[in-house]
Design a protein around this motif. Sequence first.
Motif, short mmCIF file in Angstrom:
data_model
loop_
_atom_site.label_atom_id
_atom_site.label_comp_id
_atom_site.label_asym_id
_atom_site.label_seq_id
_atom_site.Cartn_x
_atom_site.Cartn_y
_atom_site.Cartn_z
N VAL A 159 0.86 -1.18 0.00
CA VAL A 159 0.00 0.00 0.00
C VAL A 159 0.90 1.23 0.00
CG1 VAL A 159 -1.76 1.31 1.25
CG2 VAL A 159 -1.85 -1.19 1.22
N ASP A 160 0.58 2.19 -0.86
CA ASP A 160 1.30 3.46 -0.91
C ASP A 160 1.39 4.03 0.50
OD1 ASP A 160 1.90 6.24 -1.14
OD2 ASP A 160 1.20 6.23 -3.21
N PRO A 161 2.60 4.38 0.98
CA PRO A 161 2.75 4.88 2.36
C PRO A 161 1.83 6.05 2.69
CG PRO A 161 4.90 4.41 1.42
CD PRO A 161 3.90 4.23 0.31
N ASP A 162 1.49 6.88 1.71
CA ASP A 162 0.62 8.03 1.96
C ASP A 162 -0.82 7.62 2.25
OD1 ASP A 162 2.73 9.75 1.56
OD2 ASP A 162 2.27 10.12 -0.55
N TYR A 163 -1.16 6.35 2.01
CA TYR A 163 -2.54 5.89 2.16
C TYR A 163 -2.67 4.82 3.26
CZ TYR A 163 -3.63 8.27 -2.23
OH TYR A 163 -3.82 9.21 -3.22
N ARG A 164 -1.60 4.55 3.98
CA ARG A 164 -1.62 3.43 4.93
C ARG A 164 -2.48 3.68 6.16
NH1 ARG A 164 4.75 1.60 4.53
NH2 ARG A 164 4.58 0.64 2.45
N ASN A 165 -2.72 4.92 6.51
CA ASN A 165 -3.50 5.21 7.70
C ASN A 165 -4.94 5.57 7.37
OD1 ASN A 165 -1.31 4.81 9.51
ND2 ASN A 165 -0.52 6.85 8.99
N SER A 166 -5.39 5.18 6.20
CA SER A 166 -6.77 5.47 5.80
C SER A 166 -7.75 4.76 6.72
CB SER A 166 -7.00 5.01 4.36
OG SER A 166 -8.39 4.99 4.05
N PRO A 167 -8.83 5.43 7.12
CA PRO A 167 -9.84 4.77 7.97
C PRO A 167 -10.52 3.60 7.27
CG PRO A 167 -10.62 6.91 7.19
CD PRO A 167 -9.16 6.83 6.85
#
Length: 344
Positions: free
Chosen positions: A130-138
Amino acid sequence: MVSDYVIRSVEEDDLDELFRLSKLVYFINLPEDRGILKEKILTSVQSFCGEIEDKFAREYIFVLEERKTKKIVGTSMIIARHGSPDSPHMYFEIKELQKYSETIHTGFIHKVLRLKFDYDGPTEIGGLVVDPDYRNSPEKLGKQLSFARFLYIKMKRRWFKDRILSELMPPLTNDGESILWEAVGRKFTSLSYEEADILSRKNKEFVTSLFPRRDIYVCLLPGEVRDAIGKVGPQTKPVQHMLEKIGFEWRHHVDPFDGGPHFWADTDKISLIKETKKLSLSRQPLNGKQKVTALVGQENDGVFRCIQTTASSDRGYVRMPPDSVTALGIEEGEKAKLFFMPLE
């Protein structure tokens, strides 16, 4: 709730986006090489279409696409069979040997690494990025990408083996090196971890020819190496917990290159696969009392699409918002068979 993302089978036009992802992380299944990626994408397209005659020679790449921007922010894979007569699945089996001396009345239990080969291996799930910028998506995008593979396995059950393997990444050094490889593999091959990793994609003869066939006593290895064998890296811990929750377990097999643990499960005993149902699409509105969060997917002419959405199932039918139906590529008035995986 309808996800802002759709999971689908990879297309040839996705090469640039996958290459961009490959530069963000180091992963053997997502190499930073446009030529190799192009070959992998073509193999996947042919696999989804069933054009590769040997079903166990197929490999499938899934991509996570942001619906508004069409940007690919993640990927995952299924390898129908990891381990064949031409390219065996290799692993170290961790065994315990008991030693006792009558003379000095002293005994020891030694752990040893025993190199093993599987010429008719299991199905493997891997390549989850997963793209690091999107890893903390709810929306828990990594979880969606991972679970979609099990939905597809249920959809095409005969295409896959009765056991499923997941090889987890161990702790690596700051330079991306494997401490087990430095202590063992390099001494028998003179190759770096990266060099061996790249070579093993197409040719494993150097391992079968140069690695010791006798037991390697773990007590002879440095302490930091002993402590790392069978452990997972901090970023991989959530994956381990997810696998254990759905029925995977560690069976004391580790990767011979990096020492990462191999987790296994019987395909038909995995909870996600057992709970996934094949249903017909209903155009009726959602029933508020029965709606749950679910993954819903379908395959049409070799193209797979899946979305996380609010849905309900009843009497052989699945209901969901019109936006989810559109995201799956189902046209108005079209009858469709869907696979429904409840997530709660």
